[in-house]
Design a protein around this motif. Structure first.
Motif, PDB file in Angstrom:
ATOM      1  N   ASP A  48       0.885  -1.063   0.227  1.00  0.00           N
ATOM      2  CA  ASP A  48      -0.141  -0.013  -0.426  1.00  0.00           C
ATOM      3  C   ASP A  48       1.023   1.462   0.391  1.00  0.00           C
ATOM      4  N   PRO A  49       0.628   1.894  -1.122  1.00  0.00           N
ATOM      5  CA  PRO A  49       0.272   1.211  -2.603  1.00  0.00           C
ATOM      6  C   PRO A  49       1.405   0.346  -2.818  1.00  0.00           C
ATOM      7  N   PHE A  50      -0.067  -0.444  -3.640  1.00  0.00           N
ATOM      8  CA  PHE A  50       0.911  -1.892  -4.126  1.00  0.00           C
ATOM      9  C   PHE A  50       0.807  -1.275  -5.981  1.00  0.00           C
ATOM     10  N   GLU A  51       2.242  -1.747  -6.380  1.00  0.00           N
ATOM     11  CA  GLU A  51       2.442  -1.027  -7.795  1.00  0.00           C
ATOM     12  C   GLU A  51       2.729  -1.763  -8.330  1.00  0.00           C
ATOM     13  N   SER A  61     -16.254 -13.390 -20.081  1.00  0.00           N
ATOM     14  CA  SER A  61     -17.286 -12.432 -20.755  1.00  0.00           C
ATOM     15  C   SER A  61     -16.239 -12.550 -22.677  1.00  0.00           C
ATOM     16  N   GLY A  62     -15.037 -12.916 -22.205  1.00  0.00           N
ATOM     17  CA  GLY A  62     -14.209 -12.447 -23.267  1.00  0.00           C
ATOM     18  C   GLY A  62     -13.993 -11.397 -23.396  1.00  0.00           C
ATOM     19  N   LEU A  63     -13.921 -10.164 -22.749  1.00  0.00           N
ATOM     20  CA  LEU A  63     -13.116  -9.053 -22.325  1.00  0.00           C
ATOM     21  C   LEU A  63     -10.980  -9.001 -21.723  1.00  0.00           C
ATOM     22  N   GLN A  64     -10.450  -8.547 -22.882  1.00  0.00           N
ATOM     23  CA  GLN A  64      -9.236  -9.314 -22.211  1.00  0.00           C
ATOM     24  C   GLN A  64      -8.539  -7.607 -21.809  1.00  0.00           C
ATOM     25  N   ILE A  65      -8.285  -7.006 -20.295  1.00  0.00           N
ATOM     26  CA  ILE A  65      -7.808  -6.290 -20.359  1.00  0.00           C
ATOM     27  C   ILE A  65      -7.026  -6.096 -19.616  1.00  0.00           C
ATOM     28  N   LYS A  66      -5.439  -5.548 -20.031  1.00  0.00           N
ATOM     29  CA  LYS A  66      -3.857  -5.410 -19.099  1.00  0.00           C
ATOM     30  C   LYS A  66      -4.076  -3.641 -19.245  1.00  0.00           C
ATOM     31  N   PHE A  67      -3.408  -3.408 -17.559  1.00  0.00           N
ATOM     32  CA  PHE A  67      -3.061  -2.131 -16.813  1.00  0.00           C
ATOM     33  C   PHE A  67      -1.892  -2.460 -16.618  1.00  0.00           C
ATOM     34  N   VAL A  68      -1.396  -1.199 -17.071  1.00  0.00           N
ATOM     35  CA  VAL A  68       0.242  -0.810 -16.812  1.00  0.00           C
ATOM     36  C   VAL A  68       0.616   0.409 -16.532  1.00  0.00           C
ATOM     37  N   ASN A  69       0.965   0.419 -15.747  1.00  0.00           N
ATOM     38  CA  ASN A  69       1.505   1.739 -14.506  1.00  0.00           C
ATOM     39  C   ASN A  69       0.852   2.308 -13.934  1.00  0.00           C
ATOM     40  N   GLY A  70       0.542   0.926 -13.102  1.00  0.00           N
ATOM     41  CA  GLY A  70      -0.845   1.022 -11.935  1.00  0.00           C
ATOM     42  C   GLY A  70      -0.137   0.733 -10.591  1.00  0.00           C
ATOM     43  N   ASN A  71      -1.418   1.551 -10.243  1.00  0.00           N
ATOM     44  CA  ASN A  71      -1.200   0.758  -8.065  1.00  0.00           C
ATOM     45  C   ASN A  71      -2.341   0.817  -7.881  1.00  0.00           C
ATOM     46  N   ALA A  72      -2.443   0.182  -6.422  1.00  0.00           N
ATOM     47  CA  ALA A  72      -3.951   0.214  -5.422  1.00  0.00           C
ATOM     48  C   ALA A  72      -3.505   0.403  -4.246  1.00  0.00           C
ATOM     49  N   THR A  73      -4.379   1.464  -3.896  1.00  0.00           N
ATOM     50  CA  THR A  73      -4.257   1.982  -2.730  1.00  0.00           C
ATOM     51  C   THR A  73      -4.834   1.730  -1.875  1.00  0.00           C
TER      52      THR A  73
END
Length: 229
Positions: A48-51, A61-73
């Motif tokens: 926390d933050p988790f980068e 559902s068939g959705l592909q999603i990619k997150f880059v340079n992100g964080n969770a707090t």
């Protein structure tokens, strides 16, 4: 209890009389921030933050999603509502407010909409309630010292309050359609959260439990938790 960054980490030790749920809850709440800050000398990273640099999900559902340079707090804001143990089993309930943000790229379908987007994203979860059941067992290391090991884990979560979404450019080059889909997501936030948010929350829980396991492997039980049962 020494904070991360000290030359020698002495562990987390607290004595609870009997199986007092209040004592267990207070103990876990008191060590939460230290643990989430990371313990470099034990190889435990900050959560926390988790980068994250590259985080990809393939949803049913068939959705592909990619997150880059992100964080969770927000993990430090988690509150343990109840903790109890029955033998080697610990049952925990908690609630958290989490925010996830970063660049994203998506393709496939989100609910009824075909999407092909790339931009900035922010997801705010006002209240996630979690129930976790952990079975702990003692295990002797090669040096003869006793450690604690996670034998079984079961975790469930529910979204109790509004989850808000802010995604730019959901449809490349079509701001009108992008806004329409974003409005739909926020109006139907629970349905979207169950489809889209579950894998992200589960990933965060898995990362926390991986760090817990690393802590258990690094410290013998007499330097980790001392409970008088």
């Amino acid at each position: 209890m020494k904070k991360a960054g000290s030359e020698t980490f002495n562990g987390f030790i607290k004595s609870c009389s009997g199986d007092s749920p209040e004592c267990l809850k207070e103990f876990l709440q008191s060590v939460l921030e230290v643990f989430l800050n990371g313990i470099p000398e034990l190889g435990i990273k900050c959560l926390d933050p988790f980068e994250f640099e590259n985080l990809q999900f393939n949803l049913p559902s068939g959705l592909q999603i990619k997150f880059v340079n992100g964080n969770a707090t927000g993990f430090k804001s988690c509150i343990f509502d109840s903790v109890r143990n029955i033998g080697n089993n610990y049952e925990l309930t908690s609630h958290c407010n989490l925010t996830i943000q970063g660049r994203y790229k998506s393709s496939g379908r989100m609910l009824i909409f075909p999407v092909n987007g790339e931009g900035d994203s922010t997801i705010k979860c006002s209240r996630i309630e979690m129930k976790t059941s952990i079975q702990l067992i003692p295990k002797l290391a090669s040096n003869g010292r006793e450690h604690i090991e996670i034998s079984k884990i079961k975790s469930t979560h529910t979204f109790k309050e509004q989850v808000s979404y802010n995604f730019t450019n959901i449809f490349k080059g079509n701001p009108v359609l992008s806004k329409m889909v974003l409005d739909f997501m926020n109006k139907n936030w629970l349905m979207v959260a169950e489809e889209f948010g579950d894998p992200i929350v589960k990933y965060g829980i898995e990362e926390i439990l991986n760090n817990v396991n690393k802590l258990f492997r690094s410290l013998p039980s007499d330097r980790l938790i001392l409970l008088t049962m």
